[in-house]
Scaffold this motif. Structure first.
Motif, PDB file in Angstrom:
ATOM      1  N   LEU A 276       9.656   2.984   6.789  1.00  0.00           N
ATOM      2  CA  LEU A 276       8.193   3.429   6.784  1.00  0.00           C
ATOM      3  C   LEU A 276       7.754   2.945   8.293  1.00  0.00           C
ATOM      4  O   LEU A 276       6.934   3.693   8.683  1.00  0.00           O
TER       5      LEU A 276
ATOM      6  N   ARG B 206       6.867   6.849   0.090  1.00  0.00           N
ATOM      7  CA  ARG B 206       7.203   8.045   1.093  1.00  0.00           C
ATOM      8  C   ARG B 206       6.049   9.150   0.919  1.00  0.00           C
ATOM      9  O   ARG B 206       5.623   9.842   1.931  1.00  0.00           O
TER      10      ARG B 206
ATOM     11  N   LEU C  64       6.360  11.740   3.736  1.00  0.00           N
ATOM     12  CA  LEU C  64       7.515  11.919   3.940  1.00  0.00           C
ATOM     13  C   LEU C  64       8.431  12.398   3.007  1.00  0.00           C
ATOM     14  O   LEU C  64       8.061  12.367   1.628  1.00  0.00           O
TER      15      LEU C  64
END
Length: 408
Positions: free
Chosen positions: A108, A175, A180
């Motif tokens: 991350l 995420r 993401l």
């Protein structure tokens, strides 16, 4: 970022101090319990609280459920990494050296700052899954005749049944919050995150396997002692001088569920008429009344203690295993969970000791196994030979250079 017990922290401190000596600025992140060791080393520390009740969870040392307990307990510590990196000067080059359990958080950080490089340390061979021999899946030793296709299937089952359900929900939630894509398979993802993987154990202990991640640097055990000049306590010095070399018993610094282990150890010691040192920071698990030939100590540097001892009975943690190999004394490994089964198998294969599973441990079984270890001349010869493989001052310059020279 270090996660876990002192055995997980110490190799990181060894590398951190070597990097600082080269002129780099170092910050150590980890559980609050690591603070005394990090400050003693003179390094900056950023701690996160960890509920020590996890150490009393009976599943912690379960061969199947232990990973889930550890993962859940470390999310708060690992979650501090993105917050810390966000506060760093953007113009300053940064390398994250993290425990494998913090790789999702390191990923991350890199997504937010693509210039950041991520390296991870594998302290024990079992943290690097492989289909090649020797192959241990928890306490299960996979026979050499099992074909590669079956081994790959076995790892898929481990991933899908035991690891993905634990890892993926939280990882993918974080995420999604950052836009993401989700992760589908935890094992493959974790192995692909690092820009560099460091195998911090020598090739004679575990050779590089063809299916380990690349690039990978194989190094020696980065052994570290917080206070190498510390002297023995008066009680310990007097005990060592009072008779024959004792046997050391320890279930590891992080084990608070070793009461039955120490009861068996006491009975085995009495039956063999040996002197013993019980080593644990958790006094409540040591029998309340010890005979004159048995001494409890909360902590003693193994590098100084083991050369004074006849053998060590331990859990199979990689740090304890390495110190026992360096000292040249025989080992009886009593593995509970995690990487301990694989480490125990390697000690046995090297001819440096024997293995006695913690499941169903009894005083009788411990007595028989320890008698064999103490009486084996072959073990004594092998242990001395393996000890000679350790350099007086292990060189980790190659590790430092690899970290510093990671391409941006």
């Amino acid at each position: 970022m270090a996660i876990g017990s002192a055995g997980d922290l110490f190799p990181m401190l060894r590398i951190a101090l070597a990097l600082r000596q080269r002129g780099h600025r170092i910050s150590v992140l980890g559980p609050e319990q690591h603070r005394p060791y990090v400050l003693q080393a003179g390094l900056a520390f950023h701690g996160e609280p960890v509920d020590e009740a996890v150490l009393d969870d009976p599943r912690l040392w379960h061969p199947r459920h232990g990973f889930g307990v550890v993962w859940a307990a470390t999310r708060g510590v690992a979650g501090a990494l993105p917050r810390f990196v966000e506060a760093l000067p953007v113009a300053e080059a940064c390398v994250l050296l993290v425990h494998p359990l913090a790789l999702p958080e390191a990923d991350l950080c890199r997504a937010a700052r693509p210039d950041i490089r991520v390296a991870t340390v594998y302290l024990a061979p079992s943290n690097l899954p492989t289909v090649h021999d020797p192959l241990m899946v928890g306490p299960l030793a996979v026979p050499r005749w099992v074909p590669a296709a079956a081994r790959r299937w076995l790892w898929r089952q481990v991933g899908e049944r035991l690891i993905d359900p634990v890892v993926l929900p939280g990882v993918n939630r974080e995420r999604r919050l950052r836009g993401l894509s989700p992760v589908r398979h935890a094992l493959g993802y974790l192995l692909q995150v690092p820009d560099l993987s460091l195998a911090l154990f020598p090739a004679w202990f575990a050779a590089t396997q063809p299916d380990w991640p690349k690039p990978l640097l194989h190094a020696d055990f980065p052994l570290y002692e917080p206070d190498p000049a510390a002297s023995f306590t008066p009680a310990l010095a007097a005990f060592l001088a009072a008779g024959e070399a004792p046997v050391v018993f320890t279930p590891g610094t992080g084990n608070r569920q070793g009461a039955a282990y120490f009861q068996c150890a006491l009975q085995a010691t009495l039956r063999l008429q040996r002197r013993a040192i019980f080593l644990t920071p958790h006094a409540q698990q040591v029998p309340a009344s010890l005979p004159p030939g048995v001494l409890w100590q909360p902590y003693v540097p193994l590098a100084r203690l083991l050369p004074e001892c006849a053998a060590i009975v331990h859990h199979g943690g990689i740090g304890t295993t390495a110190e026992a190999l360096r000292s040249g004394i025989a080992q009886l490994v009593v593995p509970f969970a995690h990487d301990q089964f694989d480490n125990a198998a390697r000690v046995t294969a090297l001819g440096a000791g024997q293995t006695l599973p913690a499941t169903g441990l009894s005083a009788s079984r411990l007595t028989r196994s320890l008698r064999r270890v103490l009486s084996s001349r072959a073990l004594a010869v092998n242990c001395r030979a393996l000890s000679s493989r350790f350099a007086p001052n292990p060189d980790i310059e190659q590790v430092c250079a690899a970290l510093v020279n990671l391409p941006l």
